[in-house]
Design a protein around this motif. Structure first.
Motif, PDB file in Angstrom:
ATOM      1  N   ASN A   1     -31.593  -4.764 -14.228  1.00 55.00           N
ATOM      2  CA  ASN A   1     -32.885  -4.721 -14.899  1.00 55.00           C
ATOM      3  C   ASN A   1     -33.518  -6.111 -14.876  1.00 55.00           C
ATOM      4  OD1 ASN A   1     -34.672  -2.984 -16.652  1.00 55.00           O
ATOM      5  ND2 ASN A   1     -34.350  -4.701 -18.048  1.00 55.00           N
ATOM      6  N   SER A   2     -34.739  -6.204 -14.374  1.00 54.87           N
ATOM      7  CA  SER A   2     -35.434  -7.495 -14.373  1.00 54.87           C
ATOM      8  C   SER A   2     -36.907  -7.278 -14.681  1.00 54.87           C
ATOM      9  CB  SER A   2     -35.268  -8.199 -13.021  1.00 54.87           C
ATOM     10  OG  SER A   2     -35.911  -7.482 -11.993  1.00 54.87           O
ATOM     11  N   VAL A   3     -37.609  -8.375 -14.922  1.00 57.92           N
ATOM     12  CA  VAL A   3     -39.025  -8.311 -15.302  1.00 57.92           C
ATOM     13  C   VAL A   3     -39.880  -8.820 -14.152  1.00 57.92           C
ATOM     14  CG1 VAL A   3     -40.794  -9.209 -16.878  1.00 57.92           C
ATOM     15  CG2 VAL A   3     -38.538  -8.563 -17.751  1.00 57.92           C
ATOM     16  N   GLY A   4     -40.952  -8.074 -13.870  1.00 50.25           N
ATOM     17  CA  GLY A   4     -41.890  -8.531 -12.849  1.00 50.25           C
ATOM     18  C   GLY A   4     -41.506  -8.047 -11.460  1.00 50.25           C
ATOM     19  N   THR A   5     -41.893  -8.819 -10.471  1.00 51.39           N
ATOM     20  CA  THR A   5     -41.703  -8.428  -9.073  1.00 51.39           C
ATOM     21  C   THR A   5     -40.359  -8.940  -8.547  1.00 51.39           C
ATOM     22  OG1 THR A   5     -42.797 -10.441  -8.306  1.00 51.39           O
ATOM     23  CG2 THR A   5     -44.185  -8.494  -8.670  1.00 51.39           C
ATOM     24  N   ILE A   6     -40.028  -8.474  -7.328  1.00 55.13           N
ATOM     25  CA  ILE A   6     -38.837  -9.000  -6.657  1.00 55.13           C
ATOM     26  C   ILE A   6     -39.281 -10.196  -5.818  1.00 55.13           C
ATOM     27  CG2 ILE A   6     -36.933  -8.530  -5.074  1.00 55.13           C
ATOM     28  CD1 ILE A   6     -37.138  -5.604  -5.741  1.00 55.13           C
ATOM     29  N   ASN A   7     -39.166 -11.379  -6.401  1.00 52.29           N
ATOM     30  CA  ASN A   7     -39.477 -12.614  -5.677  1.00 52.29           C
ATOM     31  C   ASN A   7     -38.222 -13.472  -5.610  1.00 52.29           C
ATOM     32  OD1 ASN A   7     -39.213 -13.535  -8.296  1.00 52.29           O
ATOM     33  ND2 ASN A   7     -41.438 -13.712  -8.632  1.00 52.29           N
ATOM     34  N   GLN A   8     -38.341 -14.679  -5.142  1.00 54.19           N
ATOM     35  CA  GLN A   8     -37.147 -15.522  -4.998  1.00 54.19           C
ATOM     36  C   GLN A   8     -36.528 -15.836  -6.356  1.00 54.19           C
ATOM     37  OE1 GLN A   8     -35.637 -16.016  -2.181  1.00 54.19           O
ATOM     38  NE2 GLN A   8     -33.967 -17.009  -3.291  1.00 54.19           N
ATOM     39  N   GLN A   9     -37.363 -15.944  -7.381  1.00 53.93           N
ATOM     40  CA  GLN A   9     -36.826 -16.189  -8.723  1.00 53.93           C
ATOM     41  C   GLN A   9     -35.950 -15.011  -9.162  1.00 53.93           C
ATOM     42  OE1 GLN A   9     -39.787 -16.668 -11.764  1.00 53.93           O
ATOM     43  NE2 GLN A   9     -38.294 -17.075 -13.385  1.00 53.93           N
ATOM     44  N   ALA A  10     -36.425 -13.793  -8.887  1.00 58.24           N
ATOM     45  CA  ALA A  10     -35.624 -12.612  -9.240  1.00 58.24           C
ATOM     46  C   ALA A  10     -34.322 -12.607  -8.452  1.00 58.24           C
ATOM     47  CB  ALA A  10     -36.426 -11.349  -8.953  1.00 58.24           C
ATOM     48  N   MET A  11     -34.396 -12.996  -7.178  1.00 55.96           N
ATOM     49  CA  MET A  11     -33.179 -13.042  -6.362  1.00 55.96           C
ATOM     50  C   MET A  11     -32.226 -14.124  -6.871  1.00 55.96           C
ATOM     51  SD  MET A  11     -32.774 -10.832  -4.007  1.00 55.96           S
ATOM     52  CE  MET A  11     -33.743  -9.480  -3.361  1.00 55.96           C
ATOM     53  N   ASP A  12     -32.780 -15.243  -7.283  1.00 51.74           N
ATOM     54  CA  ASP A  12     -31.936 -16.313  -7.836  1.00 51.74           C
ATOM     55  C   ASP A  12     -31.225 -15.846  -9.100  1.00 51.74           C
ATOM     56  OD1 ASP A  12     -32.663 -17.980  -5.807  1.00 51.74           O
ATOM     57  OD2 ASP A  12     -34.206 -19.049  -6.950  1.00 51.74           O
ATOM     58  N   GLN A  13     -31.916 -15.022  -9.886  1.00 45.65           N
ATOM     59  CA  GLN A  13     -31.299 -14.476 -11.094  1.00 45.65           C
ATOM     60  C   GLN A  13     -30.157 -13.521 -10.751  1.00 45.65           C
ATOM     61  OE1 GLN A  13     -34.673 -12.684 -12.991  1.00 45.65           O
ATOM     62  NE2 GLN A  13     -35.531 -14.640 -13.702  1.00 45.65           N
ATOM     63  N   LEU A  14     -30.202 -13.007  -9.530  1.00 49.14           N
ATOM     64  CA  LEU A  14     -29.169 -12.070  -9.087  1.00 49.14           C
ATOM     65  C   LEU A  14     -28.093 -12.782  -8.263  1.00 49.14           C
ATOM     66  CD1 LEU A  14     -28.427  -9.093  -9.262  1.00 49.14           C
ATOM     67  CD2 LEU A  14     -29.934  -8.622  -7.352  1.00 49.14           C
ATOM     68  N   HIS A  15     -27.943 -14.092  -8.504  1.00 50.74           N
ATOM     69  CA  HIS A  15     -26.953 -14.865  -7.741  1.00 50.74           C
ATOM     70  C   HIS A  15     -25.533 -14.373  -8.000  1.00 50.74           C
ATOM     71  CE1 HIS A  15     -25.295 -17.196 -11.136  1.00 50.74           C
ATOM     72  NE2 HIS A  15     -26.518 -17.077 -11.636  1.00 50.74           N
ATOM     73  N   TYR A  16     -25.344 -13.635  -9.111  1.00 51.31           N
ATOM     74  CA  TYR A  16     -23.999 -13.152  -9.443  1.00 51.31           C
ATOM     75  C   TYR A  16     -23.435 -12.251  -8.335  1.00 51.31           C
ATOM     76  CZ  TYR A  16     -25.743 -14.605 -14.003  1.00 51.31           C
ATOM     77  OH  TYR A  16     -26.283 -15.318 -15.026  1.00 51.31           O
ATOM     78  N   VAL A  17     -24.346 -11.577  -7.626  1.00 48.77           N
ATOM     79  CA  VAL A  17     -23.870 -10.670  -6.581  1.00 48.77           C
ATOM     80  C   VAL A  17     -23.208 -11.448  -5.445  1.00 48.77           C
ATOM     81  CG1 VAL A  17     -25.958 -10.547  -5.145  1.00 48.77           C
ATOM     82  CG2 VAL A  17     -24.484  -8.571  -5.337  1.00 48.77           C
ATOM     83  N   THR A  18     -23.670 -12.698  -5.213  1.00 50.62           N
ATOM     84  CA  THR A  18     -23.058 -13.502  -4.147  1.00 50.62           C
ATOM     85  C   THR A  18     -21.681 -14.008  -4.549  1.00 50.62           C
ATOM     86  OG1 THR A  18     -24.015 -15.596  -4.924  1.00 50.62           O
ATOM     87  CG2 THR A  18     -25.351 -14.266  -3.407  1.00 50.62           C
ATOM     88  N   GLU A  19     -21.360 -13.934  -5.852  1.00 50.19           N
ATOM     89  CA  GLU A  19     -20.067 -14.423  -6.340  1.00 50.19           C
ATOM     90  C   GLU A  19     -19.032 -13.306  -6.467  1.00 50.19           C
ATOM     91  OE1 GLU A  19     -20.884 -16.233 -10.088  1.00 50.19           O
ATOM     92  OE2 GLU A  19     -22.453 -17.532  -9.305  1.00 50.19           O
TER      93      GLU A  19
END
Length: 590
Positions: free
Chosen positions: A129-147
């Motif tokens: 769940n996130s707020v707004g559009t899927i931009n780089q900030q949203a992707m950065d917030q999803l950095h957990y997936v890379t871990e």
């Protein structure tokens, strides 16, 4: 019909206290009582993004998970709400609401990563769940997936946990749903309308280049595409005017944005209709006790400084369930034998036939309740216990027969013995009279039914014990010549020898029957094991075919986008998976 669990509200499943994750025993007790398959939906996202509101809607309630109305995160750890599934009878819906990621008061990204990993491991549908559009900030917030590959192990084998080898992860991971709150963009590309799913796929397109900036851009997108090939997107307008958001759960429906109401309804309908039962490798459905075991295993691993290992969690669960499966099978066997067997049985074969039927059912019970029985360890335990039970029934049968026959002999031959003591046969012609009476009583003994397998042996043992008494009557009978007495002695000896031979033959026949029964037991275990292995192989192949189809789809996307290197890596994964599938098919054929 399994009883339904309908909690009036959420309970804490995993507490986050001073940076330590601790399982709540009360929540585990609730899970242990859920015998139905569970559909587990977990939601993760930044704090104060309205995760709890969506979960309350899935539960069919206005209140439940705490929404909060300030910048402080209300949910700590992972909270659980178990309700009857509204669209799947005989299923329980388990909703997991997680602590908001990125809480400034917490200041602990390590903890956020573990919350994220646990939500992935425990759910069958994972909502981000996130707020707004899927931009780089949203992707950065999803950095957990890379871990994730730094936080989770698919199996315990070393050196087999890289991002490049994501097949094992895909088979375990949940469906991925991205919910975009307060979304204000118009869904169009080049003037043409697109769906929310199209928007998600466009947002996950990779950027060409090998520089650090391109890597930062591509990594979270690549991980989402690899780990979550089954994905979906929903967008939501603002739910109401900003001044009302602080009391969103108190608002009446007419005070909410109609578009938002419709979008929430669409989201809930999809989740409730398309979210699958949580399964383990091999398509094994998870119920409450199995989910309980997974929670404990994963959290204990994290607490001890290890990585949660999906294979180890399944094997730990298998140890618990297979032990219980042996107990269930033995209890079923004892129940069936207790109902069917009336000791003593007329023949050994009668008892062995009853044992074989009950044994077959017991093995079926074990096969139904067991899984991942590595090297058939627990099936062998079951076999040994069933063999011991059979031997014990055989001993009980022999004793019951012996007791019955001895009591019967006492009842039938007791008066004859009393006549001997009274000297009834101590007279001329007494011996022939005694033998005649003895033969009559033997015939009477043989006519009594259900004496059991010891009937002949007990009779012959009794007659042998009375040989001295018989000989005394013979020697005192003055009507018989010495020659006639000698002939009679030889006749008695011959009869005794014949009876002994007959008993030895009977013992040999019983031994042969026992050996035949052991072979039948072995064949029954082998038959049911083979059938179960074939079912398991078929299920694994089905899972692998699904994973293969998703990977082929992802490879096609990569080729279309012109990412040859990533496509080749995906091709290697596809070839490895196809090799495993060929090997499994060969095993099935052979």
């Amino acid at each position: 019909m399994a009883p339904e669990i309908d909690l009036p509200g959420p309970v804490s499943l995993i507490d986050n206290t001073n940076g330590q994750l601790v399982v709540n025993p009360e929540a585990l007790k609730i899970l242990s009582a859920i015998t139905q398959p569970v559909v587990v939906v977990a939601i993760v996202g930044l704090y104060r993004t309205g995760k709890s509101y969506l979960m309350n809607k899935l539960a069919g309630k206005k209140n439940g998970f705490s929404l909060g109305s300030t910048v402080r995160s209300h949910t700590k750890g992972i909270w659980m709400w178990c309700v009857p599934h509204p669209k799947k009878p005989e299923h329980t819906l388990v909703l997991l609401d997680t602590e908001g990621l990125g809480d400034i008061e917490k200041g602990d990204n390590e903890n956020d990563s573990w919350i994220f990993a646990l939500a992935v491991l425990l759910s069958s549908t994972f909502v981000f769940n996130s707020v707004g559009t899927i931009n780089q900030q949203a992707m950065d917030q999803l950095h957990y997936v890379t871990e994730l590959t730094d936080r989770i192990k698919a199996n315990s084998s070393p050196g087999n946990n890289s991002v490049e080898d994501s097949a094992d992860f895909v088979s375990f991971f949940p469906a991925f749903v991205w919910t975009l709150r307060d979304f204000s963009l118009e869904l169009k590309v080049d003037g043409e309308p697109i769906t929310a799913d199209d928007y998600l796929e466009l947002s996950l397109k990779l950027r060409k280049g090998t520089d650090k900036k391109s890597k930062r851009f591509n990594d979270p997108r690549l991980c989402i595409r690899k780990f979550f090939p089954n994905r979906k997107c929903f967008i939501f307008d603002w739910p109401a005017q900003k001044k009302y958001l602080a009391r969103l759960e108190q608002l009446k429906e007419e005070e909410l944005n109609p578009d938002f109401i419709e979008q929430v309804a669409e989201f809930c309908s999809y989740i409730l209709s398309h979210s699958n039962v949580k399964t383990l490798s091999g398509g094994i459905p998870v119920n409450g006790p199995r989910l309980e075991s997974l929670v404990l295993t994963y959290v204990n691993a994290i607490s001890s400084g290890d990585l949660p290992c999906m294979e180890n969690a399944v094997l730990a669960l298998a140890q618990i369930e297979n032990s219980a499966a042996v107990e269930k099978a033995i209890a079923h066997y004892e129940q069936q034998m207790g109902q069917k067997v009336q000791l003593p049985t007329e023949t050994l074969q009668e008892l062995l036939d009853l044992h074989r039927d009950s044994e077959r059912e017991a093995i079926e019970v074990f096969m139904k309740n067991s899984f991942k029985d590595v090297d058939q360890t627990f099936q062998r335990k079951l076999g040994a216990q069933l063999e011991a039970k059979r031997d014990d029934f055989c001993k009980q049968n022999s004793k019951a027969s012996s007791d019955c026959c001895m009591a019967l002999l006492q009842d039938i031959f007791g008066p004859l013995e009393e006549d001997v003591k009274q000297g009834t046969f101590s007279k001329p012609g007494g011996y022939r009279l005694f033998i005649q009476k003895q033969e009559e009583l033997k015939k009477k003994y043989y006519q009594v039914p259900r004496k059991g397998i010891q009937a002949e042996e007990i009779l012959q043992t009794y007659l042998k014990s009375k040989e001295s008494m018989t000989d005394a009557i013979l020697q005192t009978d003055q009507t018989l010549t010495e020659k006639e007495k000698e002939i009679e002695v030889e006749r008695v000896k011959a009869e005794s020898a014949q009876a002994s031979t007959k008993m030895l033959q009977e013992i040999q026949r019983k031994n042969e029957q026992m050996m035949e029964q052991k072979e039948r037991s072995y064949q029954e275990h082998l038959k049911q094991l083979t059938e179960k292995m074939e079912r398991d192989r078929a299920q694994l192949l089905k899972e692998q075919e699904r994973t293969l189809a998703l990977k082929l789809q992802e490879q096609e996307r990569l080729l279309k986008e012109g990412f040859q290197t990533e496509s080749r890596k995906m091709q290697n994964e596809i070839q490895d998976l196809q090799k495993k599938m060929r090997q499994r098919r060969i095993c099935t054929i052979s």
